[in-house]
Every structure is written in structure tokens, then in C-alpha cells.
Design a protein around this motif. Sequence first.
Motif, PDB file in Angstrom:
ATOM      1  N   GLY A 150       0.900  -0.892  -0.060  1.00  0.00           N
ATOM      2  CA  GLY A 150      -0.044   0.354   0.136  1.00  0.00           C
ATOM      3  C   GLY A 150       1.029   1.585   0.079  1.00  0.00           C
ATOM      4  N   GLU A 151       2.079   1.409   0.554  1.00  0.00           N
ATOM      5  CA  GLU A 151       3.104   2.211  -0.038  1.00  0.00           C
ATOM      6  C   GLU A 151       3.300   2.327  -1.191  1.00  0.00           C
ATOM      7  OE1 GLU A 151       6.010   1.620   3.236  1.00  0.00           O
ATOM      8  OE2 GLU A 151       4.915   0.826   4.399  1.00  0.00           O
ATOM      9  N   PHE A 152       3.312   2.248  -1.922  1.00  0.00           N
ATOM     10  CA  PHE A 152       3.173   1.713  -3.365  1.00  0.00           C
ATOM     11  C   PHE A 152       2.472   2.222  -4.313  1.00  0.00           C
ATOM     12  CE2 PHE A 152       6.379  -0.421  -0.962  1.00  0.00           C
ATOM     13  CZ  PHE A 152       8.317   0.178  -1.931  1.00  0.00           C
ATOM     14  N   CYS A 153       2.621   2.432  -5.677  1.00  0.00           N
ATOM     15  CA  CYS A 153       1.499   2.901  -6.807  1.00  0.00           C
ATOM     16  C   CYS A 153       2.279   2.870  -7.706  1.00  0.00           C
ATOM     17  CB  CYS A 153       0.909   4.166  -6.740  1.00  0.00           C
ATOM     18  SG  CYS A 153       2.243   5.866  -6.869  1.00  0.00           S
ATOM     19  N   TYR A 154       2.186   1.670  -8.915  1.00  0.00           N
ATOM     20  CA  TYR A 154       2.996   1.420 -10.205  1.00  0.00           C
ATOM     21  C   TYR A 154       2.873   2.688 -11.433  1.00  0.00           C
ATOM     22  CZ  TYR A 154       4.853  -1.028 -13.809  1.00  0.00           C
ATOM     23  OH  TYR A 154       6.059  -1.279 -14.692  1.00  0.00           O
ATOM     24  N   ASP A 155       4.083   3.143 -11.926  1.00  0.00           N
ATOM     25  CA  ASP A 155       4.228   4.283 -12.871  1.00  0.00           C
ATOM     26  C   ASP A 155       4.455   3.405 -14.157  1.00  0.00           C
ATOM     27  OD1 ASP A 155       4.323   6.354 -14.522  1.00  0.00           O
ATOM     28  OD2 ASP A 155       5.375   7.551 -13.445  1.00  0.00           O
ATOM     29  N   SER A 156       3.059   3.259 -14.714  1.00  0.00           N
ATOM     30  CA  SER A 156       2.988   2.469 -16.236  1.00  0.00           C
ATOM     31  C   SER A 156       4.083   2.966 -17.009  1.00  0.00           C
ATOM     32  CB  SER A 156       2.015   2.483 -16.582  1.00  0.00           C
ATOM     33  OG  SER A 156       1.264   3.544 -16.906  1.00  0.00           O
ATOM     34  N   ALA A 157       4.125   4.395 -17.273  1.00  0.00           N
ATOM     35  CA  ALA A 157       4.730   4.821 -18.046  1.00  0.00           C
ATOM     36  C   ALA A 157       6.311   4.615 -18.091  1.00  0.00           C
ATOM     37  CB  ALA A 157       4.450   5.797 -18.353  1.00  0.00           C
ATOM     38  N   ALA A 158       6.905   5.070 -16.635  1.00  0.00           N
ATOM     39  CA  ALA A 158       8.316   5.064 -16.217  1.00  0.00           C
ATOM     40  C   ALA A 158       8.464   3.441 -15.747  1.00  0.00           C
ATOM     41  CB  ALA A 158       8.811   5.866 -15.378  1.00  0.00           C
TER      42      ALA A 158
END
Length: 216
Positions: A150-158
Motif C-alpha cells: 500500500g506504500e507504492f503505486c505503479y507508474d506504467s509510463a516510467a
Amino acid sequence: MKTGILGGTFNPIHNAHLRIAEEARDLFQLDRVVFIPAATPPHKPQVGELSFASRLEMVRLAVAGNPCFEVSDMEAVRGGRSYSVDTLRQLHAEFPEDELYFIVGADSFNDISTWYEYEAIFGLCNIISVQRPGSTIASLAQALPVAISGEFCYDSAAKRLNHSSGHCVYALDGVLLDISSSQIRQLVQAGRSIRYLLPEAVEHYIKEQGLYVDAR
């Protein structure tokens, strides 16, 4: 300064270690990469009981020709188990202005929940997870322990994981060399050539010191 950190037993250091460090330096525009041999690895016994001094010397010989590569004996000087989180905290204290990039194998990142105080590592540095030949590794998001996902989010572009601290986790898929330290030890024990698997200076040191001849 952007500082890469590459730790390991380096028993012995070889060309795949050096290539990983160079690719990370190039792709992430690192100012330097510091090689930190583990004095007392917490996860595995030292094969052949090779001394820290010998492993450190081989790393020094290996990086001597690259002005962007450095070697540190900080884990031996500090004493005790060579925990990554303690090394990262020490680097923060010594170089508070540096942006740290911790270079690890993807297989090790996949097992990060077994590391000592692993939750704290993400707040101390960026992580570069390096794919190794012949291994099938989960995606970055899948490899995260559920307890901290929950501390992360995925940046699909990067193609990276952004941590709440502002640090990131990156995946590095570069030119992979299928070389392992265990392979080199086995070749030496069998009396076979290790040429071109590691720097020439390291090869000469191994022969001069009679290392790994009785390795198991």
C-alpha cells in the motif's frame, strides 16, 4: 551526487558484476558506483571460508580502471552482520546530500521480505532490480511484500514503482552475462580456464594466491 551501491560477497567478483554496475551507471546517470563487499553475509555462509581481505582486494583490482567505480570496506570496519539497512543508514550519515541507488539482483528483490528491517530500506534509497539470466522473476509489483504494498503505486509510463518516501523501484533489463561466482570457483577447482569471465588482474590474483583450489 547520485551514488550507486552494489553489495555482495564477491567470491570472486566477475565481469557480470562489473557490467551490471556500468549499465546502472549509464542508464541512471550515476556519478559513481560504490562496491561494498559483505564482511559477514547474513543469508549464506562464505564458501571456502575465503577471507574478507582477499575478496576486498579482488574488488579493488577489478574496479581500478574505472574512475566512476569505488570500493568500500565499511561493513568490515563496522563489524557484526552485514545488513543492507545498516549500510544504507551509514551511507546516509556520511553522505547526507547523495541520492542513493541500491543495485540488487531481481531474485534477491523477490525475497526482500526476508531481509532484516526490509521495510526501512525503501525510505533510504532508490532500488534498481536487475534481471539475471535464466531466472523467472515476478513483476516489481508482484514481488512486493503484501504488508507494504500500500506504500507504492505503479507508474506504467516510467515502468517503476513510486514509494511514499519519494524513492522509486526500477527494473533493469540490460545486456546480461551468464556468469556466476560459483561457476568460477568450480572451474578453478577443476583446473580449467577462467579467462574472460573476470578481469585479468583478478584472474592473476586468484592464481598467485592459490584461491579456490580446495573450494567445495
